[in-house]
Design an enzyme around this catalytic site. Structure first.
Site, PDB file in Angstrom:
ATOM      1  N   ARG A 196     -13.194  -7.223   4.769  1.00 59.03           N
ATOM      2  CA  ARG A 196     -14.140  -6.850   4.677  1.00 59.03           C
ATOM      3  C   ARG A 196     -14.874  -7.423   3.494  1.00 59.03           C
ATOM      4  O   ARG A 196     -16.129  -7.263   3.752  1.00 59.03           O
ATOM      5  CB  ARG A 196     -14.053  -4.984   4.223  1.00 59.03           C
ATOM      6  CG  ARG A 196     -14.109  -4.049   5.000  1.00 59.03           C
ATOM      7  CD  ARG A 196     -14.428  -2.632   5.844  1.00 59.03           C
ATOM      8  NE  ARG A 196     -13.411  -2.023   6.381  1.00 59.03           N
ATOM      9  CZ  ARG A 196     -14.648  -1.999   7.964  1.00 59.03           C
ATOM     10  NH1 ARG A 196     -14.782  -2.139   7.827  1.00 59.03           N
ATOM     11  NH2 ARG A 196     -13.518  -0.963   8.668  1.00 59.03           N
ATOM     12  N   ARG A 231       1.261  -1.156  -0.032  1.00 61.62           N
ATOM     13  CA  ARG A 231       0.492  -0.165  -0.428  1.00 61.62           C
ATOM     14  C   ARG A 231       0.662   1.125  -0.040  1.00 61.62           C
ATOM     15  O   ARG A 231       1.958   1.703   0.358  1.00 61.62           O
ATOM     16  CB  ARG A 231      -1.044  -0.287   1.270  1.00 61.62           C
ATOM     17  CG  ARG A 231      -1.634  -1.453   1.454  1.00 61.62           C
ATOM     18  CD  ARG A 231      -3.133  -1.298   2.206  1.00 61.62           C
ATOM     19  NE  ARG A 231      -4.172  -0.416   2.619  1.00 61.62           N
ATOM     20  CZ  ARG A 231      -4.250   0.177   3.901  1.00 61.62           C
ATOM     21  NH1 ARG A 231      -4.167  -0.468   4.570  1.00 61.62           N
ATOM     22  NH2 ARG A 231      -4.929   0.559   3.213  1.00 61.62           N
ATOM     23  N   GLN A 241      -6.933  10.017   6.993  1.00 66.18           N
ATOM     24  CA  GLN A 241      -4.789   8.570   7.956  1.00 66.18           C
ATOM     25  C   GLN A 241      -3.818  10.021   6.872  1.00 66.18           C
ATOM     26  O   GLN A 241      -3.122  10.137   7.811  1.00 66.18           O
ATOM     27  CB  GLN A 241      -4.525   7.486   6.948  1.00 66.18           C
ATOM     28  CG  GLN A 241      -5.965   6.657   7.229  1.00 66.18           C
ATOM     29  CD  GLN A 241      -5.114   4.880   6.936  1.00 66.18           C
ATOM     30  OE1 GLN A 241      -4.556   5.255   5.965  1.00 66.18           O
ATOM     31  NE2 GLN A 241      -6.488   3.624   7.057  1.00 66.18           N
ATOM     32  N   SER A 272      -8.301  11.769   2.467  1.00 60.88           N
ATOM     33  CA  SER A 272      -8.086  10.025   2.969  1.00 60.88           C
ATOM     34  C   SER A 272      -7.923  11.096   4.378  1.00 60.88           C
ATOM     35  O   SER A 272      -7.021  12.144   5.019  1.00 60.88           O
ATOM     36  CB  SER A 272      -6.267  10.228   2.503  1.00 60.88           C
ATOM     37  OG  SER A 272      -5.711   9.626   3.354  1.00 60.88           O
ATOM     38  N   ARG A 304     -10.030  -4.024  -3.932  1.00 59.95           N
ATOM     39  CA  ARG A 304     -11.122  -3.991  -3.798  1.00 59.95           C
ATOM     40  C   ARG A 304     -12.297  -3.838  -4.949  1.00 59.95           C
ATOM     41  O   ARG A 304     -13.211  -4.428  -4.991  1.00 59.95           O
ATOM     42  CB  ARG A 304     -11.523  -2.977  -2.216  1.00 59.95           C
ATOM     43  CG  ARG A 304     -11.182  -3.552  -0.971  1.00 59.95           C
ATOM     44  CD  ARG A 304     -11.995  -3.463   0.253  1.00 59.95           C
ATOM     45  NE  ARG A 304     -11.398  -3.262   1.301  1.00 59.95           N
ATOM     46  CZ  ARG A 304     -11.578  -2.804   2.359  1.00 59.95           C
ATOM     47  NH1 ARG A 304     -12.386  -1.720   2.492  1.00 59.95           N
ATOM     48  NH2 ARG A 304     -11.523  -3.540   3.419  1.00 59.95           N
ATOM     49  N   ASP A 354     -15.174   2.715   2.711  1.00 67.11           N
ATOM     50  CA  ASP A 354     -15.007   1.127   3.225  1.00 67.11           C
ATOM     51  C   ASP A 354     -16.623  -0.034   3.023  1.00 67.11           C
ATOM     52  O   ASP A 354     -16.568  -0.862   3.517  1.00 67.11           O
ATOM     53  CB  ASP A 354     -15.119   1.132   5.401  1.00 67.11           C
ATOM     54  CG  ASP A 354     -13.576   1.342   5.309  1.00 67.11           C
ATOM     55  OD1 ASP A 354     -12.604   1.672   3.817  1.00 67.11           O
ATOM     56  OD2 ASP A 354     -13.330   2.171   6.489  1.00 67.11           O
TER      57      ASP A 354
HETATM   58  C1  S3P Z   1      -9.425   5.399   8.077  1.00 64.49           C
HETATM   59  C2  S3P Z   1      -9.738   6.106   6.760  1.00 64.49           C
HETATM   60  C3  S3P Z   1     -10.012   5.556   5.773  1.00 64.49           C
HETATM   61  C4  S3P Z   1     -10.537   4.179   5.766  1.00 64.49           C
HETATM   62  C5  S3P Z   1      -9.499   3.258   7.203  1.00 64.49           C
HETATM   63  C6  S3P Z   1      -9.802   4.150   8.127  1.00 64.49           C
HETATM   64  C7  S3P Z   1      -8.574   5.862   9.019  1.00 64.49           C
HETATM   65  O1  S3P Z   1      -8.360   5.350   5.293  1.00 64.49           O
HETATM   66  O2  S3P Z   1     -10.940   3.871   4.821  1.00 64.49           O
HETATM   67  O3  S3P Z   1     -10.808   1.808   6.773  1.00 64.49           O
HETATM   68  O4  S3P Z   1      -9.380   5.874  10.633  1.00 64.49           O
HETATM   69  O5  S3P Z   1      -8.273   7.446   9.224  1.00 64.49           O
HETATM   70  P1  S3P Z   1      -8.012   6.498   3.705  1.00 64.49           P
HETATM   71  O6  S3P Z   1      -7.770   7.683   4.943  1.00 64.49           O
HETATM   72  O7  S3P Z   1      -7.111   6.279   3.330  1.00 64.49           O
HETATM   73  O8  S3P Z   1      -9.359   6.911   3.190  1.00 64.49           O
END
Ligand code: S3P
Length: 417
Positions: free
Chosen positions: A375, A109, A152, A150, A333, A302
């Site tokens: 998932r 990733r 994250q 995102s 996915r 998700d």
């Molecule tokens: C998440 C953010 C999402 C999500 C992941 C959890 C998080 O990802 O798909 O399951 O807890 O910040 P992305 O930040 O890559 O969109």
């Protein structure tokens, strides 16, 4: 056979990660109840412990006494993208050298989405895929505009900002889940949030030390979603999920269910840890196809594997677009959803940034593999509640986000009306 009954799904995964990681660097002892103890969140907990935080676990709660003298460590983030990306932000401004790695899926990733913005604050990180080596550096705040929605990435930059000198600003053209912004103030950090034409602007002043707090984690809507879909698709079914997080950045799936014709009953609304929660009930419904696109996507990203399954049973053509992010999740996915659903009878095509599904089509028996994606395993198991000839291989991977998934399924199968 229909599914009936009431389930309390485990705590929200995104909130649990943040509570563990922020607790790990806060001054004092943070007490977290109803945390999700799935493999992903346990990777975050083990990480803060390896870095020098003190962790105590009882049946009721997790107590974390944090530290900012983060010890040099090599950390295995397992399957967890949230652990590696948020931790990169935390460690970028620390004093030592750290190596972050993970399983085969995590090593595939993209990590440049966090290493590039962190470099603008002065971070020194080797690697664009895990393993990453982070040489802790003094950081200086900057402004970063997210090129993809995102949470994250947004969170990695904000967490790095805690250790940086001056102001760190994240501009978010499309809203992603906002748990970091909601939780940081609980840990005593002031953020300024402005809604602007170019998107949401989040600012924080560093350096700042988090202060321990108490956090009660509500149920995960991305886990409850499996039961909502099962209730809609099953014959004579009705399922209530209790105390589920109703944060608007996470409830896009419920909105789409309404658009598809489902009646969503929401009762017992209340507030926990600065987040709204409620009990949510769904029942057997016939569905209409729908278009899912644009700014809706991050609020249900998700749940797209489940939406694809629902679309196979909906009248008409469902089109999902603007969801290229699916290609960099635990699996690609788009490919894994399309290939497994096709095996069990769906009329489904992959596109570059989504999929097209024509329904309704009867599901047929086949053996399908989770490809190590939690998932996908749960979505296929819900399909198997409709067509018992479907066999799902590799379903132990539910451990990642919902360790009690099969226990809850059994309870719902046994509950009498
Ligand atoms: C998440 C953010 C999402 C999500 C992941 C959890 C998080 O990802 O798909 O399951 O807890 O910040 P992305 O930040 O890559 O969109």
């Amino acid at each position: 056979m229909g599914l009936r009954g009431t389930v309390r799904v485990p705590g929200d995964k995104s909130m649990t990660h943040r509570a563990f990681l922020m607790g790990g660097i806060a001054e004092g002892t943070t007490v977290i109840s109803n945390a999700l103890l799935g493999a992903d969140c346990l990777a975050s907990l083990a990480a803060v412990e390896a870095l020098g935080a003190h962790v105590q676990q009882t049946e009721q709660e997790i107590r974390i006494t944090g530290t900012t003298a983060l010890k040099a460590a090599t950390i295995d983030c397992g399957n967890s993208g949230t652990t590696i990306r948020l931790l990169s932000g935390i460690l970028a401004g620390s004093q030592e050298t750290y190596t972050l790695t993970g399983d085969e899926s995590l090593q595939r990733r993209p990590m440049d989405r966090v290493t590039v913005p962190l470099a603008t604050l002065g971070a020194d990180i080797e690697g664009t895929y895990a393993p990453l080596t982070i040489h802790g550096q003094p950081l200086v705040g900057t402004t970063y505009t997210l090129p993809v929605a995102s949470a994250q990435v947004k969170s990695a930059v904000l967490l790095a900002g805690l250790f940086a000198t001056g102001e760190t600003t994240v501009v978010e053209p499309i809203l992603s889940r906002d748990h970091t912004e909601r939780m940081l103030p609980k840990f005593g950090t002031d953020l300024t949030i402005q809604e602007q034409e170019q998107g949401r602007k989040i600012r924080l002043q560093g350096p700042v030390r988090l202060q321990a707090t108490e956090i009660d984690i509500p149920g995960d809507p991305s886990s409850a979603a499996f039961w909502w879909a099962a209730a809609i698709l099953g014959a004579d079914s009705r399922i209530t999920t209790e105390h589920v997080l109703m944060n608007p950045t996470r409830t896009g799936f419920l909105q789409v269910l309404r658009q598809m014709g489902a009646s969503v009953e929401i009762t017992n609304r209340r507030e926990t840890a600065g987040e709204e929660t409620a009990d949510v009930t769904l029942m057997t419904t016939s569905l209409q196809a729908v278009a899912i696109e644009g700014e809706q996507i991050p609020s249900l990203i998700d749940e797209i594997p489940l939406l694809a399954l629902l679309a196979t049973q909906a009248e008409g053509r469902t089109v999902i677009r603007d969801a290229a992010e699916l290609r960099v999740k635990e699996t690609d996915r788009i490919e894994t959803v399309v290939s497994t659903l096709r095996k069990i009878g769906a009329q489904i095509e992959a596109t570059e940034d989504g999929m097209i599904i024509d329904g309704p089509t009867p599901l047929v028996g086949a053996t399908v593999d989770s490809a190590g994606d939690h998932r996908l395993a749960m979505m296929l198991t819900i399909a198997a509640t409709l067509q018992p000839e479907i066999e799902v291989l590799g379903n132990e991977v539910v451990e990642v986000s919902y360790p009690t998934f099969y226990d809850d399924l059994k309870t719902l199968q046994q509950t009498n009306p």
